[in-house]
Scaffold this motif. Structure first.
Motif, short mmCIF file in Angstrom:
data_model
loop_
_atom_site.label_atom_id
_atom_site.label_comp_id
_atom_site.label_asym_id
_atom_site.label_seq_id
_atom_site.Cartn_x
_atom_site.Cartn_y
_atom_site.Cartn_z
N UNK A 39 27.34 23.57 38.62
CA UNK A 39 28.32 24.51 38.08
C UNK A 39 29.40 24.78 39.12
N UNK A 40 30.55 25.20 38.63
CA UNK A 40 31.68 25.44 39.52
C UNK A 40 31.45 26.70 40.37
N UNK A 41 31.77 26.57 41.64
CA UNK A 41 31.74 27.70 42.57
C UNK A 41 33.19 28.12 42.78
N UNK A 42 33.49 29.38 42.51
CA UNK A 42 34.85 29.86 42.65
C UNK A 42 35.04 30.49 44.03
N UNK A 43 36.12 30.10 44.70
CA UNK A 43 36.46 30.63 46.01
C UNK A 43 37.75 31.44 45.85
N UNK A 44 37.74 32.69 46.29
CA UNK A 44 38.90 33.55 46.18
C UNK A 44 39.13 34.21 47.53
N UNK A 45 40.30 33.97 48.08
CA UNK A 45 40.65 34.57 49.37
C UNK A 45 41.85 35.49 49.15
N UNK A 46 41.81 36.63 49.84
CA UNK A 46 42.89 37.58 49.69
C UNK A 46 43.08 38.37 50.97
N UNK A 47 44.33 38.58 51.34
CA UNK A 47 44.66 39.47 52.45
C UNK A 47 45.38 40.67 51.86
N UNK A 48 44.82 41.84 52.07
CA UNK A 48 45.41 43.01 51.44
C UNK A 48 46.76 43.35 52.09
N UNK A 49 47.65 43.82 51.27
CA UNK A 49 49.01 44.25 51.65
C UNK A 49 49.87 43.12 52.21
N UNK A 50 49.46 41.88 52.09
CA UNK A 50 50.23 40.75 52.63
C UNK A 50 50.73 39.81 51.54
N UNK A 51 50.44 40.13 50.28
CA UNK A 51 50.85 39.32 49.14
C UNK A 51 50.33 37.88 49.29
N UNK A 52 49.05 37.79 49.65
CA UNK A 52 48.41 36.47 49.81
C UNK A 52 47.15 36.42 48.98
N UNK A 53 47.12 35.50 48.04
CA UNK A 53 45.93 35.24 47.25
C UNK A 53 45.78 33.74 47.09
N UNK A 54 44.55 33.26 47.21
CA UNK A 54 44.29 31.82 47.08
C UNK A 54 43.07 31.62 46.20
N UNK A 55 43.20 30.83 45.16
CA UNK A 55 42.10 30.50 44.26
C UNK A 55 41.73 29.05 44.48
N UNK A 56 40.43 28.77 44.50
CA UNK A 56 39.98 27.40 44.67
C UNK A 56 38.62 27.27 43.99
N UNK A 57 38.30 26.08 43.51
CA UNK A 57 37.01 25.82 42.89
C UNK A 57 36.38 24.57 43.46
N UNK A 58 35.06 24.47 43.35
CA UNK A 58 34.34 23.31 43.88
C UNK A 58 33.13 23.02 43.01
N UNK A 59 32.91 21.75 42.71
CA UNK A 59 31.71 21.31 41.99
C UNK A 59 31.05 20.21 42.82
N UNK A 60 29.83 20.45 43.23
CA UNK A 60 29.09 19.51 44.07
C UNK A 60 28.34 18.50 43.20
N UNK A 61 28.39 17.22 43.59
CA UNK A 61 27.66 16.18 42.89
C UNK A 61 26.18 16.24 43.25
N UNK A 62 25.33 15.82 42.30
CA UNK A 62 23.90 15.79 42.57
C UNK A 62 23.27 14.59 41.89
#
Length: 103
Positions: free
Chosen positions: A70-93
């Protein structure tokens, strides 16, 4: 009877007949795979522990399927800096079924 094996940088406790999902192995579906990095083999009270591996021990498995977790969602944010980053990852098995343990 069970064994502790290493594959894909992780350790697994396996029993004959068990189905497990491991890191992707380059093998065709239906083929037999031999896992020879065995750390421990236990059969009742008879326990063999390697230093680091048990000599002559191997685990045979059959490749059942390949897939992606299943997809793992990565969300990074710096408060008050107008920075948000969304990323997803699916590992093979690779899903394997343990067919035998030999010490």
């Amino acid at each position: 009877m069970y064994a502790v094996i290493k594959t894909g940088g992780k350790q697994y406790r396996v029993v004959a007949g068990e189905k497990i999902k491991v890191e992707q192995i380059t093998a065709d579906v239906g083929s037999e795979v031999v896992l020879d990095q065995v750390f421990m083999v236990a059969d009742g009270d008879d326990i063999k522990i390697g230093a680091p591996l048990v000599n002559g021990a191997k685990v045979t498995a059959t490749v059942l399927s390949h897939g992606r977790h299943d997809k793992v969602k990565i969300f990074k944010m710096r408060r008050r800096k107008h920075y948000q980053k969304h990323q997803g990852h699916r590992q093979n098995y690779t899903e394997i079924q343990i067919s035998g343990i030999s010490a």
